[in-house]
Design a protein around this motif. Sequence first.
Motif, short mmCIF file in Angstrom:
data_model
loop_
_atom_site.label_atom_id
_atom_site.label_comp_id
_atom_site.label_asym_id
_atom_site.label_seq_id
_atom_site.Cartn_x
_atom_site.Cartn_y
_atom_site.Cartn_z
N HIS A 64 -7.11 0.74 4.12
CA HIS A 64 -7.68 -0.12 3.07
C HIS A 64 -9.18 0.12 2.90
O HIS A 64 -9.96 -0.82 2.80
N CYS A 83 -2.28 2.99 5.81
CA CYS A 83 -3.45 2.76 4.97
C CYS A 83 -4.50 1.94 5.72
O CYS A 83 -4.17 0.94 6.37
N CYS A 119 -3.97 1.75 -2.73
CA CYS A 119 -4.16 0.65 -1.76
C CYS A 119 -4.08 -0.69 -2.50
O CYS A 119 -4.93 -1.02 -3.31
N ALA A 120 -3.07 -1.47 -2.15
CA ALA A 120 -2.86 -2.77 -2.82
C ALA A 120 -3.93 -3.78 -2.39
O ALA A 120 -4.27 -4.68 -3.16
N VAL A 121 -4.45 -3.64 -1.20
CA VAL A 121 -5.48 -4.56 -0.71
C VAL A 121 -6.77 -4.37 -1.51
O VAL A 121 -7.36 -5.35 -2.00
N CYS A 128 0.85 -1.19 0.00
CA CYS A 128 0.00 0.00 0.00
C CYS A 128 0.90 1.25 0.00
O CYS A 128 1.96 1.25 0.62
ZN LIG Z 1 -4.28 -0.39 1.80
#
Ligand SMILES: [Zn+2]
Length: 365
Positions: free
Chosen positions: A299, A297, A305-307, A292
């Motif tokens: 989320h 973050c 945000c990678a999630v 992220c």
């Molecule tokens: Zn995130």
Amino acid sequence: MPTPLRPPKGASVHSSLSLLGWDDGHAQAFAPYAETHRPARVARVDRGAADVLTAESVDSAAVTWSPERALVDHRTAVAVGDWVALADGPAGLSVDVVLGRRSVLGRAVASGRSEEQVLAANLDTVLVTVPTTPEPKPGLIERLVALGWDSGAAPVVVVTKADLSPDPEGVAADAAAAAPGVEVVLVSVVAPGGLDPLRPHLAPGRTLCLVGKSGAGKSSLVNALLSADVLETQETRRDGKGRHTTTHRQLVPLPGGALLLDTPGIRGAGLAVTDTAVDQTFPEVEALVEECRFSDCAHRTEPGCAVLAALDDGTLSERRFDSWQRLQREAAWMARRTDARLRAEYARSIRLRNEEMRRAGRIRH
Ligand SMILES: [Zn+2]
Ligand SMILES: Nc1nc2c(ncn2[C@@H]2O[C@H](COP(=O)(O)OP(=O)(O)O)[C@@H](O)[C@H]2O)c(=O)[nH]1
Ligand SMILES: [Mg+2]
């Protein structure tokens, strides 16, 4: 009741102890008491007393193992699996000192009790036991795996009753999806060779603990491995629901040399886990969090945000994400709640240990 155990031919005191998991580290911890005490492993705890396994309780001629009975002072918190220093006094054997624990199952507290709820100590492996039928909920597996990681031992998922399911491999695959990085073994106590996948984990001196809901097949596993009905199992009820019969946590030496601990139904509810254990249970989510853009973050709506991206493209399931969030919140809540209590308990344990040292010193004179 004597439990069959085959110690190696010409077993010395030391090799008898190593069948119980004793090693150089334990010997070092025990050294201050070596002149005055005997080492022992706690197999079962009752109010005021414990069954302990010692080098002396092996009868290699009769190939049996009979635990000795030792008194436990109410101030000495003893758990199954503990290594202890035994004193032989006028009143008989007593547990004088509990040696430092390498792993602890069930560190956290369920109710408002101020006492630590230690289910077992010094485990190598936590066997998260779930049946093929009825199919286990992934959330249960995650919770128990987290509990396993939290103990400091390694979790292994054991899917039981392979013979009862039309698709045992499918159930095992679903279990594996809820436990990334954790080995999953599929077993049956009725199928020929049905326990073979578990055998590599049962090396001499290893200590394993079965956790899982009532009816999961834990006691049946112990019995099958012992090839004797040492533990009572329940009759299958017509509704297929469990009713637990294992009321005591008991460390059972297996013929091959491993020690197996059966527990009454543990679902993991009320046993909080730490942050670290949650990270270990959800390694793929933790890897995403690392990616992220912002280190704090949440989320939810954050850019980069990678999630959220993984949820969008389906590489992370909503179910895993929700489960991760829920366990994280619990871990945070429990950390806040136990902080003050743990500090107080730590101070108390230091005081008790100092008293024990003084007592041990007196006995030596
Ligand atoms: Zn995130
Ligand atoms: N068909 C089959 N039944 C099993 C197997 N393992 C356990 N069971 C049955 O499942 C029920 C619950 O087993 P039990 O060992 O008492 O469960 P526990 O509560 O986890 O100790 C009992 O009726 C067992 O006979 C298995 O591998 N195959
Ligand atoms: Mg049972």
